[in-house]
Design a protein around this motif. Structure first.
Motif, PDB file in Angstrom:
ATOM      1  N   VAL A 228       0.841  -1.201   0.000  1.00 39.70           N
ATOM      2  CA  VAL A 228       0.000   0.000   0.000  1.00 39.70           C
ATOM      3  C   VAL A 228       0.878   1.254   0.000  1.00 39.70           C
ATOM      4  O   VAL A 228       0.561   2.248  -0.666  1.00 39.70           O
ATOM      5  N   ALA A 229       2.000   1.215   0.717  1.00 41.71           N
ATOM      6  CA  ALA A 229       2.922   2.351   0.715  1.00 41.71           C
ATOM      7  C   ALA A 229       3.452   2.618  -0.687  1.00 41.71           C
ATOM      8  O   ALA A 229       3.534   3.775  -1.132  1.00 41.71           O
ATOM      9  N   LEU A 230       3.818   1.559  -1.408  1.00 48.18           N
ATOM     10  CA  LEU A 230       4.275   1.723  -2.789  1.00 48.18           C
ATOM     11  C   LEU A 230       3.163   2.246  -3.683  1.00 48.18           C
ATOM     12  O   LEU A 230       3.393   3.093  -4.553  1.00 48.18           O
ATOM     13  N   THR A 231       1.958   1.754  -3.483  1.00 46.33           N
ATOM     14  CA  THR A 231       0.818   2.199  -4.288  1.00 46.33           C
ATOM     15  C   THR A 231       0.551   3.683  -4.073  1.00 46.33           C
ATOM     16  O   THR A 231       0.290   4.431  -5.020  1.00 46.33           O
ATOM     17  N   PHE A 232       0.617   4.126  -2.810  1.00 48.36           N
ATOM     18  CA  PHE A 232       0.381   5.540  -2.508  1.00 48.36           C
ATOM     19  C   PHE A 232       1.357   6.431  -3.271  1.00 48.36           C
ATOM     20  O   PHE A 232       0.983   7.504  -3.761  1.00 48.36           O
ATOM     21  N   ALA A 233       2.608   6.000  -3.392  1.00 47.65           N
ATOM     22  CA  ALA A 233       3.622   6.816  -4.059  1.00 47.65           C
ATOM     23  C   ALA A 233       3.319   7.022  -5.536  1.00 47.65           C
ATOM     24  O   ALA A 233       3.878   7.937  -6.159  1.00 47.65           O
ATOM     25  N   TRP A 262      -7.253  13.263  -4.971  1.00 43.03           N
ATOM     26  CA  TRP A 262      -7.300  12.435  -3.773  1.00 43.03           C
ATOM     27  C   TRP A 262      -8.442  11.419  -3.849  1.00 43.03           C
ATOM     28  O   TRP A 262      -8.288  10.266  -3.451  1.00 43.03           O
ATOM     29  N   GLN A 263      -9.580  11.821  -4.391  1.00 48.19           N
ATOM     30  CA  GLN A 263     -10.689  10.876  -4.542  1.00 48.19           C
ATOM     31  C   GLN A 263     -10.324   9.734  -5.480  1.00 48.19           C
ATOM     32  O   GLN A 263     -10.642   8.565  -5.213  1.00 48.19           O
ATOM     33  N   ARG A 264      -9.627  10.041  -6.568  1.00 46.30           N
ATOM     34  CA  ARG A 264      -9.180   8.974  -7.469  1.00 46.30           C
ATOM     35  C   ARG A 264      -8.141   8.089  -6.779  1.00 46.30           C
ATOM     36  O   ARG A 264      -8.112   6.876  -6.976  1.00 46.30           O
ATOM     37  N   SER A 265      -7.312   8.705  -5.961  1.00 46.08           N
ATOM     38  CA  SER A 265      -6.305   7.945  -5.210  1.00 46.08           C
ATOM     39  C   SER A 265      -6.972   6.998  -4.210  1.00 46.08           C
ATOM     40  O   SER A 265      -6.537   5.850  -4.040  1.00 46.08           O
ATOM     41  N   GLN A 266      -8.002   7.473  -3.543  1.00 48.48           N
ATOM     42  CA  GLN A 266      -8.732   6.628  -2.593  1.00 48.48           C
ATOM     43  C   GLN A 266      -9.284   5.384  -3.278  1.00 48.48           C
ATOM     44  O   GLN A 266      -9.237   4.278  -2.730  1.00 48.48           O
ATOM     45  N   THR A 267      -9.815   5.550  -4.497  1.00 45.47           N
ATOM     46  CA  THR A 267     -10.346   4.411  -5.244  1.00 45.47           C
ATOM     47  C   THR A 267      -9.244   3.408  -5.564  1.00 45.47           C
ATOM     48  O   THR A 267      -9.421   2.196  -5.412  1.00 45.47           O
ATOM     49  N   ILE A 268      -8.083   3.898  -5.974  1.00 48.39           N
ATOM     50  CA  ILE A 268      -6.948   3.028  -6.286  1.00 48.39           C
ATOM     51  C   ILE A 268      -6.464   2.286  -5.040  1.00 48.39           C
ATOM     52  O   ILE A 268      -6.114   1.096  -5.103  1.00 48.39           O
ATOM     53  N   LEU A 269      -6.465   2.967  -3.907  1.00 49.80           N
ATOM     54  CA  LEU A 269      -5.941   2.382  -2.672  1.00 49.80           C
ATOM     55  C   LEU A 269      -6.891   1.375  -2.026  1.00 49.80           C
ATOM     56  O   LEU A 269      -6.469   0.579  -1.194  1.00 49.80           O
ATOM     57  N   SER A 270      -8.148   1.392  -2.411  1.00 46.62           N
ATOM     58  CA  SER A 270      -9.175   0.637  -1.672  1.00 46.62           C
ATOM     59  C   SER A 270      -9.237  -0.844  -2.033  1.00 46.62           C
ATOM     60  O   SER A 270     -10.280  -1.468  -1.870  1.00 46.62           O
ATOM     61  N   LYS A 271      -8.126  -1.421  -2.493  1.00 45.75           N
ATOM     62  CA  LYS A 271      -8.124  -2.818  -2.923  1.00 45.75           C
ATOM     63  C   LYS A 271      -7.963  -3.795  -1.763  1.00 45.75           C
ATOM     64  O   LYS A 271      -8.154  -4.997  -1.923  1.00 45.75           O
ATOM     65  N   ASN A 272      -7.576  -3.288  -0.596  1.00 49.88           N
ATOM     66  CA  ASN A 272      -7.442  -4.157   0.579  1.00 49.88           C
ATOM     67  C   ASN A 272      -7.797  -3.357   1.831  1.00 49.88           C
ATOM     68  O   ASN A 272      -8.040  -2.145   1.757  1.00 49.88           O
ATOM     69  N   VAL A 274      -6.058  -2.360   4.388  1.00 50.27           N
ATOM     70  CA  VAL A 274      -5.140  -1.289   4.766  1.00 50.27           C
ATOM     71  C   VAL A 274      -5.380  -0.061   3.899  1.00 50.27           C
ATOM     72  O   VAL A 274      -5.581   1.051   4.394  1.00 50.27           O
ATOM     73  N   GLY A 275      -5.385  -0.239   2.586  1.00 50.48           N
ATOM     74  CA  GLY A 275      -5.597   0.889   1.691  1.00 50.48           C
ATOM     75  C   GLY A 275      -6.975   1.498   1.816  1.00 50.48           C
ATOM     76  O   GLY A 275      -7.150   2.711   1.610  1.00 50.48           O
ATOM     77  N   ASN A 276      -7.962   0.680   2.173  1.00 45.09           N
ATOM     78  CA  ASN A 276      -9.327   1.180   2.294  1.00 45.09           C
ATOM     79  C   ASN A 276      -9.483   2.173   3.436  1.00 45.09           C
ATOM     80  O   ASN A 276     -10.471   2.918   3.491  1.00 45.09           O
ATOM     81  N   LEU A 292      -4.993   6.400   6.730  1.00 44.16           N
ATOM     82  CA  LEU A 292      -4.141   5.589   5.858  1.00 44.16           C
ATOM     83  C   LEU A 292      -2.744   5.455   6.441  1.00 44.16           C
ATOM     84  O   LEU A 292      -2.199   4.338   6.514  1.00 44.16           O
ATOM     85  N   PHE A 293      -2.155   6.565   6.867  1.00 44.62           N
ATOM     86  CA  PHE A 293      -0.811   6.501   7.447  1.00 44.62           C
ATOM     87  C   PHE A 293      -0.804   5.618   8.698  1.00 44.62           C
ATOM     88  O   PHE A 293       0.145   4.864   8.935  1.00 44.62           O
ATOM     89  N   SER A 294      -1.854   5.701   9.496  1.00 43.88           N
ATOM     90  CA  SER A 294      -1.942   4.870  10.705  1.00 43.88           C
ATOM     91  C   SER A 294      -2.019   3.397  10.349  1.00 43.88           C
ATOM     92  O   SER A 294      -1.393   2.554  11.005  1.00 43.88           O
ATOM     93  N   ALA A 295      -2.777   3.069   9.306  1.00 40.87           N
ATOM     94  CA  ALA A 295      -2.903   1.670   8.891  1.00 40.87           C
ATOM     95  C   ALA A 295      -1.576   1.146   8.363  1.00 40.87           C
ATOM     96  O   ALA A 295      -1.187   0.002   8.646  1.00 40.87           O
ATOM     97  N   ILE A 296      -0.855   1.955   7.600  1.00 45.05           N
ATOM     98  CA  ILE A 296       0.449   1.533   7.081  1.00 45.05           C
ATOM     99  C   ILE A 296       1.442   1.372   8.221  1.00 45.05           C
ATOM    100  O   ILE A 296       2.269   0.452   8.220  1.00 45.05           O
ATOM    101  N   ALA A 297       1.364   2.242   9.219  1.00 46.61           N
ATOM    102  CA  ALA A 297       2.279   2.187  10.367  1.00 46.61           C
ATOM    103  C   ALA A 297       1.899   1.114  11.373  1.00 46.61           C
ATOM    104  O   ALA A 297       2.714   0.759  12.229  1.00 46.61           O
ATOM    105  N   ALA A 298       0.672   0.599  11.284  1.00 45.17           N
ATOM    106  CA  ALA A 298       0.141  -0.331  12.294  1.00 45.17           C
ATOM    107  C   ALA A 298       0.193   0.313  13.682  1.00 45.17           C
ATOM    108  O   ALA A 298       0.410  -0.361  14.691  1.00 45.17           O
TER     109      ALA A 298
END
Length: 320
Positions: A228-233, A262-272, A274-276, A292-298
């Motif tokens: 998800v971190a790579l996808t965000f980039a 950002w809305q288009r980015s949210q759609t791309i990230l929502s595949k799992n 964490v990204g959702n 999102l940052f909290s989910a990536i950081a756990a």
């Protein structure tokens, strides 16, 4: 004179540290303390990470301590380790900076801050597993295990780009370099090493032994968060940087363009799952970004209040 002081208070509340610092000497007698605090605040707002820790006696100890937690150490042995110990304070400052820039409609520096956040997200994902935030002085020996291709320049079986291979090679030995080499590595290659780590655990087509040190029970979770971190980039939001003066073009995105990206980015990230988390309405100007940052950081990553508290201290000085 009082109306002029009110103007300075308004500037402080708008986080206009540079303007306030320039105007204060003509309005406030003995404005040295105010100027020093404004310089401190401007460094934070500009994300001038090398100079966060510059001592300023006029700045309260608590604010200086919180700023130092966001600083990259300038030598391999400097203590404390700041953002190499944990990236969470730095990401809190990034989020607060993004929000301030949004409210001031300074969208080019806002997009630049988003881009900086994207570069180090993989290390934020690795922090719970590493026990630190990607400190080259403390890399696990397993990175150089037998049959590991991590940092082996020119290995065609490795999925790293040439720049990532170079950064990975350098990160394994930079702890023994002098301060000048250490700072050059942080400036030019540490973000590339961050991406290399994510590639190893999330997208590598020819896995080697470089990540065998990660406990099997934690590998899958880390892989998802790093992916998800790579996808965000590579999302439309981060790509806006190339349309801004801080990138390669001359256009400045409008608020509507930023929100649409950002809305288009949210759609791309929502595949799992964490990204959702990016789709969560958490009250942030870019809704879901802290989640999102909290989910990536756990771990919880919330906007800091160090800029807000610096402003509050300035207002107190102006009214005293």
């Amino acid at each position: 004179m009082e109306s002029a002081r009110d103007l300075l208070v308004s500037l402080a509340r708008r986080y206009a540290f540079g303007d306030l610092g320039a105007l204060a000497p003509g309005i406030v007698e003995d404005a040295g303390e105010i100027e020093a605090v404004c310089e401190f605040g401007q460094r934070l707002l500009s994300l001038d990470a090398e100079d966060f820790a510059v001592e300023a006696r006029a700045v309260p100890n608590d604010l200086r301590r919180r700023a130092r937690a966001c600083t990259m150490p300038q030598t391999p042995r400097e203590q404390p380790r700041g953002a190499l110990e944990s990236l969470r304070p730095a990401y809190g400052l990034l989020l607060e900076t993004i929000a301030v820039r949004w409210h001031r409609r300074e969208l080019s520096p806002m997009v630049a801050a988003v881009h900086i956040a994207s570069e180090y997200l993989p290390l934020l994902a690795f922090e719970p597993v590493l026990g630190h935030a990607g400190d080259p002085v403390r890399w696990p020996p397993g990175l150089s295990a037998p049959d590991s291709r991590f940092g082996v320049i020119g290995d065609r079986a490795c999925d790293h780009t040439k720049s990532e291979q170079s950064a990975a090679n350098r990160t394994l030995r930079v702890a023994g370099e002098p301060a000048e080499g250490w700072r050059a590595y942080l400036d030019r290659q540490h973000s590339q090493a961050s991406g290399a780590f994510a590639t190893c655990v999330a997208t590598c087509r020819n896995p080697c032994t470089a990540m065998d040190w990660v406990e099997p029970g934690r590998r899958e979770d880390l892989s998802v968060r790093a992916r998800v971190a790579l996808t965000f980039a590579d999302t439309p939001l981060v790509r806006l940087r190339h349309a801004a003066p801080v990138g390669h073009g001359f256009g400045v995105p409008s608020p509507e363009e930023v929100l649409e990206a950002w809305q288009r980015s949210q759609t791309i990230l929502s595949k799992n799952e964490v990204g959702n988390e990016a789709s969560r309405d958490d009250g942030f100007p870019l809704p879901g970004l802290p989640s999102l940052f909290s989910a990536i950081a756990a771990a919880p990553v919330l906007p800091s209040t160090v800029l807000k508290d610096t402003t509050a201290h300035l207002v107190k000085l102006l009214r005293s």
